[in-house]
Structure formats: structure tokens, C-alpha cells
Design a protein around this motif. Structure first.
Motif, PDB file in Angstrom:
ATOM      1  N   SER A  15      19.045  25.277  30.708  1.00  0.00           N
ATOM      2  CA  SER A  15      20.157  25.473  29.768  1.00  0.00           C
ATOM      3  C   SER A  15      20.109  26.859  29.156  1.00  0.00           C
ATOM      4  O   SER A  15      21.148  27.455  28.881  1.00  0.00           O
ATOM      5  N   VAL A  16      18.916  27.431  28.978  1.00  0.00           N
ATOM      6  CA  VAL A  16      18.802  28.790  28.459  1.00  0.00           C
ATOM      7  C   VAL A  16      19.365  29.768  29.475  1.00  0.00           C
ATOM      8  O   VAL A  16      20.145  30.664  29.144  1.00  0.00           O
ATOM      9  N   PHE A  17      18.993  29.604  30.756  1.00  0.00           N
ATOM     10  CA  PHE A  17      19.481  30.521  31.788  1.00  0.00           C
ATOM     11  C   PHE A  17      20.970  30.327  32.042  1.00  0.00           C
ATOM     12  O   PHE A  17      21.668  31.273  32.357  1.00  0.00           O
ATOM     13  N   ALA A  18      21.467  29.124  31.909  1.00  0.00           N
ATOM     14  CA  ALA A  18      22.900  28.885  32.103  1.00  0.00           C
ATOM     15  C   ALA A  18      23.702  29.587  31.030  1.00  0.00           C
ATOM     16  O   ALA A  18      24.798  30.062  31.267  1.00  0.00           O
ATOM     17  N   GLY A  19      23.159  29.705  29.823  1.00  0.00           N
ATOM     18  CA  GLY A  19      23.848  30.387  28.745  1.00  0.00           C
ATOM     19  C   GLY A  19      23.857  31.905  28.915  1.00  0.00           C
ATOM     20  O   GLY A  19      24.598  32.600  28.252  1.00  0.00           O
ATOM     21  N   GLU A  20      23.035  32.438  29.816  1.00  0.00           N
ATOM     22  CA  GLU A  20      22.939  33.869  30.042  1.00  0.00           C
ATOM     23  C   GLU A  20      24.120  34.415  30.842  1.00  0.00           C
ATOM     24  O   GLU A  20      24.332  35.618  30.858  1.00  0.00           O
ATOM     25  N   ARG A  21      24.868  33.576  31.515  1.00  0.00           N
ATOM     26  CA  ARG A  21      25.967  34.034  32.350  1.00  0.00           C
ATOM     27  C   ARG A  21      27.036  34.709  31.496  1.00  0.00           C
ATOM     28  O   ARG A  21      27.479  34.174  30.498  1.00  0.00           O
ATOM     29  N   ARG A  22      27.432  35.892  31.910  1.00  0.00           N
ATOM     30  CA  ARG A  22      28.480  36.614  31.180  1.00  0.00           C
ATOM     31  C   ARG A  22      29.838  36.074  31.555  1.00  0.00           C
ATOM     32  O   ARG A  22      30.060  35.638  32.679  1.00  0.00           O
ATOM     33  N   GLN A  23      30.755  36.163  30.626  1.00  0.00           N
ATOM     34  CA  GLN A  23      32.113  35.723  30.899  1.00  0.00           C
ATOM     35  C   GLN A  23      32.802  36.707  31.833  1.00  0.00           C
ATOM     36  O   GLN A  23      32.537  37.900  31.811  1.00  0.00           O
ATOM     37  N   VAL A  24      33.709  36.172  32.634  1.00  0.00           N
ATOM     38  CA  VAL A  24      34.571  36.979  33.485  1.00  0.00           C
ATOM     39  C   VAL A  24      36.001  36.607  33.130  1.00  0.00           C
ATOM     40  O   VAL A  24      36.357  35.427  33.122  1.00  0.00           O
ATOM     41  N   LEU A  25      36.812  37.621  32.836  1.00  0.00           N
ATOM     42  CA  LEU A  25      38.194  37.392  32.434  1.00  0.00           C
ATOM     43  C   LEU A  25      39.139  38.072  33.415  1.00  0.00           C
ATOM     44  O   LEU A  25      38.879  39.196  33.863  1.00  0.00           O
ATOM     45  N   ALA A  80      32.422  40.878  28.175  1.00  0.00           N
ATOM     46  CA  ALA A  80      32.897  40.212  29.396  1.00  0.00           C
ATOM     47  C   ALA A  80      33.160  41.210  30.521  1.00  0.00           C
ATOM     48  O   ALA A  80      33.475  42.379  30.284  1.00  0.00           O
ATOM     49  N   GLU A  81      33.024  40.718  31.744  1.00  0.00           N
ATOM     50  CA  GLU A  81      33.442  41.476  32.912  1.00  0.00           C
ATOM     51  C   GLU A  81      34.918  41.178  33.149  1.00  0.00           C
ATOM     52  O   GLU A  81      35.419  40.126  32.765  1.00  0.00           O
ATOM     53  N   ILE A  82      35.604  42.099  33.808  1.00  0.00           N
ATOM     54  CA  ILE A  82      37.037  41.965  34.058  1.00  0.00           C
ATOM     55  C   ILE A  82      37.278  41.843  35.554  1.00  0.00           C
ATOM     56  O   ILE A  82      36.725  42.604  36.349  1.00  0.00           O
ATOM     57  N   LEU A  83      38.123  40.889  35.931  1.00  0.00           N
ATOM     58  CA  LEU A  83      38.565  40.733  37.313  1.00  0.00           C
ATOM     59  C   LEU A  83      39.995  41.249  37.386  1.00  0.00           C
ATOM     60  O   LEU A  83      40.883  40.742  36.694  1.00  0.00           O
ATOM     61  N   ILE A 104      48.966  34.951  51.243  1.00  0.00           N
ATOM     62  CA  ILE A 104      48.866  35.921  50.158  1.00  0.00           C
ATOM     63  C   ILE A 104      47.637  36.782  50.445  1.00  0.00           C
ATOM     64  O   ILE A 104      46.548  36.261  50.675  1.00  0.00           O
ATOM     65  N   SER A 105      47.837  38.116  50.443  1.00  0.00           N
ATOM     66  CA  SER A 105      46.729  39.059  50.602  1.00  0.00           C
ATOM     67  C   SER A 105      46.482  39.734  49.262  1.00  0.00           C
ATOM     68  O   SER A 105      47.425  40.121  48.576  1.00  0.00           O
ATOM     69  N   LEU A 106      45.210  39.876  48.927  1.00  0.00           N
ATOM     70  CA  LEU A 106      44.822  40.420  47.621  1.00  0.00           C
ATOM     71  C   LEU A 106      43.752  41.483  47.748  1.00  0.00           C
ATOM     72  O   LEU A 106      42.960  41.492  48.691  1.00  0.00           O
ATOM     73  N   SER A 107      43.725  42.328  46.729  1.00  0.00           N
ATOM     74  CA  SER A 107      42.629  43.246  46.498  1.00  0.00           C
ATOM     75  C   SER A 107      42.049  42.861  45.141  1.00  0.00           C
ATOM     76  O   SER A 107      42.797  42.710  44.173  1.00  0.00           O
ATOM     77  N   ALA A 108      40.732  42.674  45.070  1.00  0.00           N
ATOM     78  CA  ALA A 108      40.090  42.249  43.819  1.00  0.00           C
ATOM     79  C   ALA A 108      38.967  43.205  43.451  1.00  0.00           C
ATOM     80  O   ALA A 108      38.164  43.582  44.300  1.00  0.00           O
ATOM     81  N   ASP A 109      38.949  43.596  42.168  1.00  0.00           N
ATOM     82  CA  ASP A 109      37.887  44.441  41.639  1.00  0.00           C
ATOM     83  C   ASP A 109      37.228  43.716  40.479  1.00  0.00           C
ATOM     84  O   ASP A 109      37.910  43.204  39.591  1.00  0.00           O
ATOM     85  N   LEU A 110      35.902  43.695  40.472  1.00  0.00           N
ATOM     86  CA  LEU A 110      35.139  43.178  39.344  1.00  0.00           C
ATOM     87  C   LEU A 110      34.649  44.390  38.561  1.00  0.00           C
ATOM     88  O   LEU A 110      33.948  45.247  39.105  1.00  0.00           O
ATOM     89  N   ILE A 111      35.067  44.486  37.301  1.00  0.00           N
ATOM     90  CA  ILE A 111      34.832  45.677  36.495  1.00  0.00           C
ATOM     91  C   ILE A 111      33.891  45.333  35.347  1.00  0.00           C
ATOM     92  O   ILE A 111      34.099  44.358  34.630  1.00  0.00           O
ATOM     93  N   ASP A 112      32.856  46.168  35.190  1.00  0.00           N
ATOM     94  CA  ASP A 112      31.894  46.008  34.105  1.00  0.00           C
ATOM     95  C   ASP A 112      31.807  47.332  33.353  1.00  0.00           C
ATOM     96  O   ASP A 112      31.466  48.360  33.955  1.00  0.00           O
ATOM     97  N   ASN A 113      32.133  47.318  32.073  1.00  0.00           N
ATOM     98  CA  ASN A 113      32.117  48.528  31.245  1.00  0.00           C
ATOM     99  C   ASN A 113      32.929  49.664  31.852  1.00  0.00           C
ATOM    100  O   ASN A 113      32.489  50.817  31.881  1.00  0.00           O
ATOM    101  N   GLY A 114      34.097  49.339  32.407  1.00  0.00           N
ATOM    102  CA  GLY A 114      34.989  50.354  32.961  1.00  0.00           C
ATOM    103  C   GLY A 114      34.653  50.802  34.372  1.00  0.00           C
ATOM    104  O   GLY A 114      35.374  51.609  34.951  1.00  0.00           O
ATOM    105  N   GLN A 115      33.580  50.299  34.960  1.00  0.00           N
ATOM    106  CA  GLN A 115      33.153  50.691  36.299  1.00  0.00           C
ATOM    107  C   GLN A 115      33.347  49.532  37.272  1.00  0.00           C
ATOM    108  O   GLN A 115      32.984  48.396  36.960  1.00  0.00           O
ATOM    109  N   VAL A 116      33.887  49.816  38.454  1.00  0.00           N
ATOM    110  CA  VAL A 116      34.035  48.788  39.485  1.00  0.00           C
ATOM    111  C   VAL A 116      32.652  48.517  40.075  1.00  0.00           C
ATOM    112  O   VAL A 116      32.017  49.411  40.632  1.00  0.00           O
ATOM    113  N   VAL A 117      32.189  47.277  39.924  1.00  0.00           N
ATOM    114  CA  VAL A 117      30.863  46.917  40.439  1.00  0.00           C
ATOM    115  C   VAL A 117      30.947  46.163  41.760  1.00  0.00           C
ATOM    116  O   VAL A 117      29.996  46.154  42.529  1.00  0.00           O
TER     117      VAL A 117
END
Length: 195
Positions: A15-25, A80-83, A104-117
Motif C-alpha cells: 500500500s505504501v508503494f501503491a501510493g507512490e504512483r504519480r497522477q497522470v492527467l 502530475a504528469e500530462i498526457l 482512429i490514429s493518434l500521437s501521444a506524448d507523456l510530459i513530465d515538468n514540461g519535457q516529453v519523456v
């Protein structure tokens, strides 16, 4: 007694490690890429951008377990990270399943602190499922959006997960096969031999 203590310790650690997951919005609004291929009528009637916002946002809300699954563009994301999603292509015209599969074709970027990770591009297809012949184009595309939301939820959660592009369903080549069969049948009916 030792067994209960060990089980309790394992549960507490998990439960401690599960709480470590950062949110993704999901950044809203979902946009169309420059030059995205989509039929205007389908774009106007189906509102694919809103469809993806609703489906992917809900999947991320469940994954985050708290709060929302979306955030307005240019808002402070906090920790939070941004999708960020862009629609690159939509295959589909009016007529539901009678006009072939939808994609449907998509392009997806996961962004952390303004940087695409992380970055990925993929497409998902649907022919509407068991009752596809009775569904409209928008409901088939919504079915595709549900699958996309599941893929993206897994992708943002697991850095090792790679979303693989889907091949077109068998029905995508059915019109060519049907026209070839029809030509052969017509040739046989007229007494000519089809090559």
C-alpha cells in the motif's frame, strides 16, 4: 502468528508503494494534428476529440484513484504528469459498418515538468462488434475510443509497455475481394472464362 505478521507487513509495504504512483492527467482539449485526415462530416457529427477526452479522461481518473483525469491546457499540473493526445487520422465515413471498418490514429506524448519523456503513435480499428451492422459510424468510433483509453491507461502506468499498431481487420479488404468475386461470377454467367 509469524505468518499473519508477514502478510500484514507485505500488505503495508504494497500500500505504501501503491501510493507512490504519480497522477497522470489528460490535457484537454484533445486536438487534431496539422493536416489530420478526417472527413469533415464525421468530425462535426461524432466529435471524436470530445469522445477521446471522455473515454481517456475516465480511464486516467480510475488509474489515479483520486481527483480528475483531465486538466485544461496551460494549467499548472503540480506534481502530475500530462498526457497530450493529437488525432492524426480518422478512417470512417457515414453509413456505419456498411461502409467498412473505422479507425482512429493518434500521437501521444507523456510530459513530465514540461519535457516529453515518452512518445508513441498508433491506430485502433473496429468494425462494430457483434451488432456492428446495426451501429452508426459514431458509435463504432466510440468503441474504438474505449480500446484506445485502455491502451493509454496501461501505457502511462507501465514504462515497458509498448502500444503496437493494429493491422486492418479482414473486412477492410472485403470490398476488393467482393468485387473480384463479383467480376468472376459475372464473367462465368456471360460464358467467358475468368482469369
Amino acid at each position: 502468528m509469524k505468518r499473519f505478521l508477514l502478510i500484514g507487513l507485505c500488505l503495508a509495504c504494497s500500500s505504501v508503494f501503491a501510493g507512490e504512483r504519480r497522477q497522470v492527467l489528460l490535457e484537454t482539449p484533445v486536438t487534431y494534428a496539422a493536416g489530420a485526415g478526417v472527413v469533415e462530416r464525421v468530425k462535426d457529427e461524432c466529435h471524436i476529440d470530445d469522445m477521446l477526452t471522455r473515454r481517456v479522461g475516465e480511464a486516467l481518473r480510475r488509474l489515479n484513484r483520486t481527483g480528475e483525469g483531465t486538466i485544461e491546457a496551460n494549467s499548472a499540473a503540480g506534481d502530475a504528469e500530462i498526457l497530450k493526445l493529437q488525432i492524426t487520422y480518422v478512417m470512417g465515413v457515414g453509413g456505419g459498418a456498411w461502409t467498412g471498418p473505422k479507425a482512429i490514429s493518434l500521437s501521444a506524448d507523456l510530459i513530465d515538468n514540461g519535457q516529453v519523456v515518452r512518445h508513441t503513435k498508433f491506430k485502433r480499428w473496429s468494425v462494430g462488434g457483434m451488432w456492428g451492422a446495426f451501429k452508426g459510424t459514431c458509435s463504432i468510433l466510440d468503441r474504438t475510443a474505449v480500446v484506445i483509453s485502455k491502451d493509454l491507461s496501461r501505457w502511462v502506468h507501465n514504462p515497458r509497455y509498448v502500444i503496437k499498431d493494429e493491422d486492418a481487420p479482414d473486412q477492410a479488404s472485403a470490398p476488393e475481394a467482393a468485387s473480384a468475386t463479383g467480376a468472376a461470377t459475372a464473367a462465368q454467367d456471360s460464358g467467358e472464362k475468368a482469369n
